[in-house]
Design a protein around this motif. Sequence first.
Motif, PDB file in Angstrom:
ATOM      1  N   ILE A  68       0.861  -1.176   0.000  1.00 35.33           N
ATOM      2  CA  ILE A  68       0.000   0.000   0.000  1.00 35.33           C
ATOM      3  C   ILE A  68       0.898   1.226   0.000  1.00 35.33           C
ATOM      4  O   ILE A  68       1.720   1.401   0.900  1.00 35.33           O
ATOM      5  N   PHE A  69       0.770   2.048  -1.033  1.00 32.26           N
ATOM      6  CA  PHE A  69       1.580   3.253  -1.152  1.00 32.26           C
ATOM      7  C   PHE A  69       0.719   4.459  -0.787  1.00 32.26           C
ATOM      8  O   PHE A  69       0.084   5.064  -1.629  1.00 32.26           O
ATOM      9  N   SER A  70       0.678   4.756   0.498  1.00 36.31           N
ATOM     10  CA  SER A  70      -0.074   5.892   0.987  1.00 36.31           C
ATOM     11  C   SER A  70       0.631   6.446   2.218  1.00 36.31           C
ATOM     12  O   SER A  70       0.929   5.698   3.151  1.00 36.31           O
ATOM     13  N   GLU A  71       0.871   7.728   2.209  1.00 38.73           N
ATOM     14  CA  GLU A  71       1.509   8.359   3.368  1.00 38.73           C
ATOM     15  C   GLU A  71       0.577   8.399   4.563  1.00 38.73           C
ATOM     16  O   GLU A  71       1.020   8.469   5.699  1.00 38.73           O
ATOM     17  N   TYR A  73      -1.783   6.028   5.334  1.00 38.09           N
ATOM     18  CA  TYR A  73      -2.275   4.712   5.759  1.00 38.09           C
ATOM     19  C   TYR A  73      -1.595   4.249   7.046  1.00 38.09           C
ATOM     20  O   TYR A  73      -2.249   3.852   7.987  1.00 38.09           O
ATOM     21  N   SER A  74      -0.279   4.256   7.062  1.00 38.59           N
ATOM     22  CA  SER A  74       0.466   3.869   8.260  1.00 38.59           C
ATOM     23  C   SER A  74       1.883   4.426   8.164  1.00 38.59           C
ATOM     24  O   SER A  74       2.340   4.831   7.090  1.00 38.59           O
ATOM     25  N   ILE A  75       2.577   4.400   9.274  1.00 41.13           N
ATOM     26  CA  ILE A  75       3.952   4.914   9.311  1.00 41.13           C
ATOM     27  C   ILE A  75       4.883   3.984   8.541  1.00 41.13           C
ATOM     28  O   ILE A  75       5.725   4.425   7.777  1.00 41.13           O
ATOM     29  N   ASP A  76       4.720   2.693   8.754  1.00 39.72           N
ATOM     30  CA  ASP A  76       5.575   1.695   8.100  1.00 39.72           C
ATOM     31  C   ASP A  76       4.942   1.221   6.794  1.00 39.72           C
ATOM     32  O   ASP A  76       3.717   1.245   6.655  1.00 39.72           O
ATOM     33  N   PRO A  77       5.742   0.745   5.836  1.00 31.84           N
ATOM     34  CA  PRO A  77       5.169   0.145   4.629  1.00 31.84           C
ATOM     35  C   PRO A  77       4.282  -1.052   4.997  1.00 31.84           C
ATOM     36  O   PRO A  77       4.652  -1.862   5.840  1.00 31.84           O
ATOM     37  N   SER A  78       3.122  -1.121   4.412  1.00 28.45           N
ATOM     38  CA  SER A  78       2.165  -2.177   4.740  1.00 28.45           C
ATOM     39  C   SER A  78       1.803  -2.948   3.485  1.00 28.45           C
ATOM     40  O   SER A  78       1.748  -2.393   2.391  1.00 28.45           O
ATOM     41  N   LYS A  79       1.522  -4.237   3.689  1.00 32.40           N
ATOM     42  CA  LYS A  79       1.092  -5.076   2.579  1.00 32.40           C
ATOM     43  C   LYS A  79      -0.420  -5.135   2.528  1.00 32.40           C
ATOM     44  O   LYS A  79      -1.091  -5.078   3.544  1.00 32.40           O
ATOM     45  N   LYS A  80      -0.945  -5.271   1.316  1.00 29.86           N
ATOM     46  CA  LYS A  80      -2.369  -5.525   1.140  1.00 29.86           C
ATOM     47  C   LYS A  80      -2.643  -6.975   1.504  1.00 29.86           C
ATOM     48  O   LYS A  80      -1.741  -7.815   1.445  1.00 29.86           O
ATOM     49  N   LYS A  81      -3.888  -7.285   1.843  1.00 28.50           N
ATOM     50  CA  LYS A  81      -4.267  -8.676   2.022  1.00 28.50           C
ATOM     51  C   LYS A  81      -4.193  -9.358   0.662  1.00 28.50           C
ATOM     52  O   LYS A  81      -4.629  -8.807  -0.346  1.00 28.50           O
ATOM     53  N   ASN A  82      -3.624 -10.557   0.634  1.00 33.71           N
ATOM     54  CA  ASN A  82      -3.585 -11.322  -0.610  1.00 33.71           C
ATOM     55  C   ASN A  82      -4.983 -11.821  -0.938  1.00 33.71           C
ATOM     56  O   ASN A  82      -5.761 -12.153  -0.050  1.00 33.71           O
ATOM     57  N   MET A  83      -5.285 -11.885  -2.224  1.00 32.73           N
ATOM     58  CA  MET A  83      -6.551 -12.467  -2.655  1.00 32.73           C
ATOM     59  C   MET A  83      -6.351 -13.118  -4.003  1.00 32.73           C
ATOM     60  O   MET A  83      -5.430 -12.780  -4.740  1.00 32.73           O
ATOM     61  N   TYR A  84      -7.180 -14.075  -4.307  1.00 31.23           N
ATOM     62  CA  TYR A  84      -7.137 -14.764  -5.585  1.00 31.23           C
ATOM     63  C   TYR A  84      -8.324 -14.319  -6.427  1.00 31.23           C
ATOM     64  O   TYR A  84      -9.435 -14.202  -5.931  1.00 31.23           O
ATOM     65  N   CYS A  85      -8.064 -14.061  -7.702  1.00 30.15           N
ATOM     66  CA  CYS A  85      -9.096 -13.598  -8.636  1.00 30.15           C
ATOM     67  C   CYS A  85      -9.098 -14.494  -9.871  1.00 30.15           C
ATOM     68  O   CYS A  85      -8.099 -15.135 -10.186  1.00 30.15           O
TER      69      CYS A  85
END
Length: 123
Positions: A68-71, A73-85
């Motif tokens: 997630i690239f958002s200033e 969202y959180s202080i630390d770099p965060s991952k999105k939840k994985n999902m299958y499509c």
Amino acid sequence: SYSGIGGKRLSGFGKFSFTKESGEHLKNKLEGNFNIYMSLSISMTEGDELKNIIPGASYELIKRGGFIFSENYSIDPSKKKNMYCFKGGACFDKRFNGKIFDVSDSGSHPVYRYAKPLLFGIK
């Protein structure tokens, strides 16, 4: 260009012809009733809708994740939840709505993954 699409023009590859079709024809392919629909985009659904479309479907699943690239969202770099499509090109015998999923993981705002299909009638 001069060599056609895909190269090897002199061997018979890379040639194509173009036929113009009306907007009504395209609208019918997107909205009409067919026996088989191809998804032109990644898509996914959940719950009862998922149970109804799997029988008779031909598909490949693709894993979606990332950061997630958002200033904000959180202080630390965060991952999105994985999902299958369902991968684009999957074929179904029924239409379905799909869903917009929240893939955030305890940040300050939601992060969405668009997984609604663009279904094109092919048969």
